[in-house]
Every structure is written in C-alpha cells, then in structure tokens.
Enzyme design. Structure first.
Site, mmCIF file in Angstrom:
data_model
loop_
_atom_site.group_PDB
_atom_site.id
_atom_site.type_symbol
_atom_site.label_atom_id
_atom_site.label_comp_id
_atom_site.label_asym_id
_atom_site.label_seq_id
_atom_site.Cartn_x
_atom_site.Cartn_y
_atom_site.Cartn_z
ATOM 1 N N TRP A 100 141.306 94.752 39.115
ATOM 2 C CA TRP A 100 141.321 95.920 40.009
ATOM 3 C C TRP A 100 142.504 95.922 40.952
ATOM 4 C CZ3 TRP A 100 139.318 99.950 38.266
ATOM 5 C CH2 TRP A 100 138.124 99.948 37.562
ATOM 6 N N ASP A 166 140.196 96.690 49.093
ATOM 7 C CA ASP A 166 139.305 97.365 48.152
ATOM 8 C C ASP A 166 138.007 96.567 48.092
ATOM 9 O OD1 ASP A 166 137.890 98.381 46.034
ATOM 10 O OD2 ASP A 166 139.476 98.101 44.543
ATOM 11 N N LYS A 190 128.651 100.373 43.356
ATOM 12 C CA LYS A 190 128.302 98.977 43.116
ATOM 13 C C LYS A 190 127.211 98.545 44.095
ATOM 14 C CE LYS A 190 131.879 99.252 40.317
ATOM 15 N NZ LYS A 190 133.219 99.031 40.707
HETATM 16 C C1 LIG Z 1 134.544 99.622 40.144
HETATM 17 C C2 LIG Z 1 135.748 99.266 40.931
HETATM 18 C C3 LIG Z 1 136.831 100.150 41.077
HETATM 19 C C4 LIG Z 1 136.869 101.500 40.379
HETATM 20 O O1 LIG Z 1 135.939 102.351 40.922
HETATM 21 P P1 LIG Z 1 135.874 103.897 40.518
HETATM 22 O O2 LIG Z 1 134.954 104.457 41.542
HETATM 23 O O3 LIG Z 1 135.377 103.961 39.113
HETATM 24 O O4 LIG Z 1 137.253 104.462 40.626
HETATM 25 C C5 LIG Z 1 137.894 99.749 41.836
HETATM 26 N N1 LIG Z 1 137.916 98.565 42.458
HETATM 27 C C6 LIG Z 1 136.900 97.688 42.338
HETATM 28 C C7 LIG Z 1 136.970 96.381 43.055
HETATM 29 C C8 LIG Z 1 135.787 98.012 41.575
HETATM 30 O O5 LIG Z 1 134.770 97.145 41.466
#
Ligand SMILES: *Cc1c(COP(=O)(O)O)cnc(C)c1O
Length: 354
Positions: A100, A166, A190
């Site tokens: 990511w 993030d 998540k």
């Molecule tokens: C799932 C995830 C993303 C992507 O998320 P979306 O909402 O599908 O764009 C980005 N960064 C991390 C750490 C993730 O777990």
C-alpha cells in the site's frame, strides 16, 4: 454454525452494530423511512453526522486544531488528495514498507516530486533507520500497517516535516497520538465501517494550499468549510461508521480494543510459531496485530486448507494474490472466540495432514 469472517476488507463489522442497523433499517428514529432516504442537510442527519465526528474525536483524542473530514473515494482517493492538497511545488518523501505504501507513492508522483525510501531489509523485516534531515519535504508519508504483507511499524518515523499516515487497516485498532501527525487518513472498510467512506484527520494549518486543479470533492479546505457536505456525502457508510465509533466506546475505547487486538494476535502467532506445520515469515518486531499472514509448509495443501476452513465457518483466509499463503485479519470486530475457532481448526488440519 457460527461463521467467522477473516476478510481483509471490506471486513466484518461488530455484530451489535449490524443488529442495530437492521432494527432501524426501515425506520430511523421513528421517521418512517431509512436513514439512507433522508437529506444529508436534514436535522436528524446533521445530528448523526456531528455525533459521529465527536465520538471519533473522543476516541482518538483529536485536538481542536485538527479537522475531521468524511470523504468519498476510499483510501486510494486519499492517495491522490494528499499530494493535491499538500505537495505544491515542493517535494514529498514516501517511506515504502509494502504494497500500500508503494502504491501511494506511485500515485503521488503523478502530481509532483516524490522521493522514496525503502524500509524493507527483507519483505518481512522493516527498519525505519535514521531518516536524517527531512525538513526539505512538504510531508513524509508512511503506512503503519501493511494490510497485504502483514507487517507493521509500531514506532513513529522521526521527522521534521508533517507526518502523513495511511491508517486504513489500523485506525482505532491501536492508540495513536494525533498531535504527532500532520494528517491521518483511512478507508473505513477495515476497522471503522463499510466501504465508500474515507476518514481524514488533518491539522488545519496545512489546509488552503491545494493545487488549483484539485477536484472540489478532494479539496480538504472545502470539505472542512462545508462540514464534509460540499456534495452529498456517503450517508449510509457515515451512519454505520458512527455506530462503529459508539461500539468502540462501549468496548472501553481504543486502549481496551488495542489490548484485545494484541492478545488475539499474540495467541495466533504463538500457535503458528509452535507448530512445525505452519510458519509466519515476518520479523517479530514488525508483525501486524491486524493482519496475520501464514503459510503451510506444504503449499500443495493450500487449496484443501481453504476449502475445509470455509466448510468449518472460517471465511476468507486466502492470502493476497501478491503474497500467497493465508491471511487472517483480526480487526476490532473479530472476537477472541473467532481466533480460538481458527486455531482449533488449524490444529485439527495439522493432525490430519502430518
Ligand atoms: C485497503 C487499503 C487501501 C485501499 O483502500 P480503498 O478504500 O480500496 O482505496 C489503502 N491502504 C491500506 C493500508 C489499505 O489497507
């Protein structure tokens, strides 16, 4: 049969939240209609939206000089929004630790100058090292929990410019000191709600310098000024996220769920480490407490493992296609009983196949 859903995302939501949502699905606050059928500018909705923000502020101890934004486009939307709002003519540093953070840096490079620093000594061993003088960067971006790789950084990068994180797969899962960050963002699906919503927590002095071409719906200053209602927000995900925040409060807050998360992960890692049949290749100091990856010594048994797990009510254990093997996501909503059920199954499968 009780089903435990180990999906990495969209992930399971707390059963209490789902039950409450079901009970008021057709009739929200005795209005005779669903919450998703009312105007985002109506007083019941605004009250709900404000309460959600306040609960998130309480849970994370968000200082008053930070804006809390409820935005569209998931975390990947923020991969674009962050550089569009913060990069200007300057440069940014992206700390790469897995799938990511790598992807976030690639997206940001579309908009300006991005430098990267790879933190991987190996795929499963991260080292923040000494980042040196970072004053020249508009911001430093990193990902404290790499959902795909099952790795985590528990220490904060020591930087002299705004730190951007993030936290899609660890927000509300462990304690953070918000004042150490310039900006925190997370896709909700998540640990904080359903897909379709991104949470952004940003220090207000960083606002107002967006690239003039920034799409209006990604402009933080505009979102702040309009209470995240410049256009129609994702009203139902916002409502459900608000219910998740209330639920985290009833669990005793972030400190309590974080302790539970560590206990769940420790239990599973311990079982894997003690077994000659399974293995985890992440260094102990950077094992994710949210996404536990593991492999079978004999990968020829993978498909069978997944099939039998599914039949036993243990859902979505297949690892990400980039990594292979298995992954058990143990977000806040996963009870210890789910981890116990998984371990009981793994133990049984091992005995049948050694
Ligand atoms: C799932 C995830 C993303 C992507 O998320 P979306 O909402 O599908 O764009 C980005 N960064 C991390 C750490 C993730 O777990």
């Amino acid at each position: 049969m009780t089903v435990y859903n180990f999906c990495a995302g969209p992930a399971m939501l707390p059963a209490d939240v789902m039950t409450k949502a079901r009970n008021e699905f057709l009739n929200f606050q005795d209005l005779g209609v669903s919450v998703m059928e009312i105007s985002h500018r109506s007083s019941p909705y605004i009250a709900l939206a404000e309460e959600a923000e306040q609960n998130l502020r309480d849970l994370m101890g968000i200082p008053d000089d930070y804006a809390v934004l409820f935005m569209h486009g998931g975390a990947r939307g923020q991969f674009s929004a962050v550089p569009l709002n913060l990069l200007g003519e300057g440069k940014a540093l992206y700390l790469n630790s897995g799938q990511w953070s790598d992807a976030a840096g690639v997206e940001a490079a579309k908009y300006g100058t991005v430098e990267t620093r790879d933190l991987r000594r190996s795929a499963g061993d991260l080292d923040l090292g000494d980042l040196g003088d970072t004053r020249g960067y508009r911001y430093v971006h990193y990902c404290p929990n790499e959902t795909v790789n099952g790795t985590a950084l528990f220490d904060l990068p020591q930087v002299d410019s705004p730190l951007v994180a993030d936290m899609s797969s660890c927000i509300l899962g462990r304690e953070v000191e918000v004042s150490k960050f310039g900006l925190i963002y997370a896709g909700a699906q998540k640990n904080a709600g359903p897909a379709g919503l991104a949470l952004v927590i940003v220090r207000r002095d960083l606002l107002g310098q967006a690239d003039p071409k920034t799409p209006a719906i990604l402009d933080y200053a505009l979102a702040d000024k309009t209470d995240s209602m410049y256009n129609t927000p994702p009203t139902y995900p916002w409502y459900l996220a608000g219910e998740v925040f209330k639920w985290v409060k009833t669990q005793g807050g972030v400190a309590a769920v974080a302790e539970n998360n560590r206990a769940k992960a420790d239990r599973l890692y311990q079982f894997i480490d003690d077994s000659p049949f399974y293995r985890n290749e992440v260094a102990a100091h950077c094992r994710s407490e949210m996404n536990v990856t593991f492999q079978l010594q004999d990968t020829a048994l993978d498909a069978r493992f997944l099939r039998e797990a599914e039949a036993a009510g243990l859902m979505a254990l297949e690892g990400h296609r980039m990594v292979g093997g298995m992954r058990a996501s143990l977000y806040n909503a996963m009870p210890m009983a789910g981890v116990e059920a998984l371990i009981a199954f793994m133990s049984r499968f091992e005995q049948e196949h050694v």
